[in-house]
Design an enzyme around this catalytic site. Structure first.
Site, PDB file in Angstrom:
ATOM      1  N   ARG A   8       0.881  -1.163   0.000  1.00  0.00           N
ATOM      2  CA  ARG A   8       0.000   0.000   0.000  1.00  0.00           C
ATOM      3  C   ARG A   8       0.929   1.226   0.000  1.00  0.00           C
ATOM      4  O   ARG A   8       2.106   1.107   0.413  1.00  0.00           O
ATOM      5  CB  ARG A   8      -0.888  -0.004   1.235  1.00  0.00           C
ATOM      6  CG  ARG A   8      -0.062   0.011   2.500  1.00  0.00           C
ATOM      7  CD  ARG A   8      -0.858   0.054   3.740  1.00  0.00           C
ATOM      8  NE  ARG A   8       0.085   0.011   4.869  1.00  0.00           N
ATOM      9  CZ  ARG A   8      -0.254  -0.174   6.112  1.00  0.00           C
ATOM     10  NH1 ARG A   8      -1.500  -0.367   6.433  1.00  0.00           N
ATOM     11  NH2 ARG A   8       0.644  -0.179   7.062  1.00  0.00           N
ATOM     12  N   HIS A  57       5.936 -17.410   8.298  1.00  0.00           N
ATOM     13  CA  HIS A  57       5.542 -17.793   9.660  1.00  0.00           C
ATOM     14  C   HIS A  57       4.143 -18.397   9.527  1.00  0.00           C
ATOM     15  O   HIS A  57       3.311 -17.896   8.760  1.00  0.00           O
ATOM     16  CB  HIS A  57       5.531 -16.548  10.553  1.00  0.00           C
ATOM     17  CG  HIS A  57       5.137 -16.800  11.984  1.00  0.00           C
ATOM     18  ND1 HIS A  57       5.534 -17.912  12.688  1.00  0.00           N
ATOM     19  CD2 HIS A  57       4.389 -16.058  12.845  1.00  0.00           C
ATOM     20  CE1 HIS A  57       5.046 -17.842  13.912  1.00  0.00           C
ATOM     21  NE2 HIS A  57       4.340 -16.734  14.037  1.00  0.00           N
TER      22      HIS A  57
END
Ligand SMILES: NC(=O)c1ccc[n+]([C@@H]2O[C@H](COP(=O)([O-])OP(=O)(O)OC[C@H]3O[C@@H](n4cnc5c(N)ncnc54)[C@H](O)[C@@H]3O)[C@@H](O)[C@H]2O)c1
Ligand SMILES: CC(C)(O)[C@@H](O)C(=O)O
Ligand SMILES: [Mg+2]
Ligand SMILES: [Mg+2]
Length: 331
Positions: free
Chosen positions: A47, A106
């Site tokens: 973004r 993760h």
């Protein structure tokens, strides 16, 4: 445990792929730069903001997340764990195609059910066992930070080759790559950072610092003793285990280490570690962290501020300022 090295992985398995690295923070930047230096086709999804500027300065083509996902067939999600669910649902899920590969560093969002990709895509983990800045630094020095891989879904039948090629691209096979599961990585990673690497370590250093300062010793002395020297001791443990470190220290230090260490980390610490592990295993920690984010992180914000205001931090800045080796390091 299955182990992989350079010769087990072929960069060519990603040869026809475009990789979209979503997020350009600690891991995003380190991984994207290493992948590009390995000759792979990398674009960045973000973004607007500082990271976008940084990725552009580093010479990457940067797109909004939806466009980057649409343009790529391998998507590595490296926005913060607590935001991944929202970013996935709004911008990634609508743009992934059958046969694409969704990757994580993760396992949090897959393991705790926050992201549920469709069965038509590969879902893989390549998780460096080190901070993102070190993933880059060690790679530029010719080495690699070890990594874990895990396969949650193998829709294409090529998930493992892709995981290994990616691990090679970021330099991990120069060290070693171990195969694990999303569950094992998630639980051990959270436990490690909470109880030992970050939480345990800072609490231990802080307790030692406070004890010396409260005992009337100069804060600069306390800092050098319990924080600065920590790295020098840890380097020896890292290279050759407790034995190498103990071979290097004086007999006096070694006797003090063996007899006094277990008094500091006694039964109470073991009990706390067990509780912490249970909260990770039963999802209590994940729920707490996700809810904390939904209410704008009041606890995180307060504790972070308290941490920044500790005397050890201001004394540390002063003491590091006295040593040339720290002058060119980023904060
Ligand atoms: N930090 C580490 O060294 C480390 C080590 C191993 C694994 N991981 C894992 O890597 C992942 C990324 O963590 P990190 O610490 O590198 O994150 P980070 O906070 O350093 O960077 C996050 C990046 O995501 C961008 N971002 C944030 N919100 C966004 C949005 N809505 N849309 C698009 N981009 C957005 C930020 O601008 C930034 O570039 C996590 O899953 C984390 O558990 C991190
Ligand atoms: C670098 C760490 C602590 O190993 C990682 O797990 C993280 O979450 O940042
Ligand atoms: Mg972690
Ligand atoms: Mg970790």
């Amino acid at each position: 445990m299955q182990k992989y090295y350079e010769s087990d992985a072929k960069l060519g398995d990603l040869g026809n792929c475009r990789i979209a690295v979503i997020g350009y923070g600690s891991q995003g930047r380190g991984q994207a730069l290493n992948l590009r230096d390995s000759g792979l086709d990398v674009i960045i999804g973000l973004r607007p903001g500082k990271s976008w500027e940084k990725a552009s300065e580093d010479g990457f083509e940067v797109f909004d997340v939806a466009t980057a996902v649409d343009m790529a067939n391998v998507v590595m999600i490296l926005v913060p764990d607590e935001l991944q669910g929202d970013v996935y649902r709004a911008q990634i899920m609508p743009n992934i195609k059958e046969g694409d590969c969704v990757m994580f560093s993760h396992g949090f969002n897959i393991h705790y059910g926050q992201i549920v990709p469709p069965p038509t895509v590969d879902v893989i983990m390549v998780a460096p066992k080190g901070p993102g800045h070190m993933v880059r630094r060690v790679f530029t020095e010719g080495g690699g930070v070890p990594a874990l891989i895990a396969i949650h879904q193998d829709a294409t039948g090529k998930a493992r080759q892709i995981a290994l090629a990616y691990a090679k691209g970021i330099g991990a096979t120069r060290a070693v790559v171990l195969e694990t599961t999303f569950q094992e990585e998630t639980e051990t990673d959270l436990f490690g950072e909470q109880a030992v690497l970050c939480g345990g370590m800072t609490a231990l250093i802080q307790a030692g610092f406070e004890t010396l300062v409260d005992g009337g010793y100069a804060p600069e002395m306390a800092y050098l003793e319990v924080l600065h020297e920590c790295k020098l001791i840890i380097d020896l443990i890292h290279e050759g285990g407790f034995t190498k470190m103990r071979d290097s220290i004086s007999n006096t230090a070694e006797y003090g280490d063996l007899t006094r260490g277990p008094r500091v980390i006694g039964p109470e610490a073991y009990e706390a570690m067990e509780e912490i592990l249970t909260e990770i295993q039963n999802g209590e920690f994940a729920r707490e962290w996700l809810l904390e984010n939904q209410i704008n992180r009041p606890v995180f914000t307060a504790l972070k501020r308290q941490g920044e205001e500790l005397m050890i931090e201001s004394v540390g800045r002063e003491v590091r300022g006295l040593m040339p080796q720290f002058r060119n390091l980023s904060k």
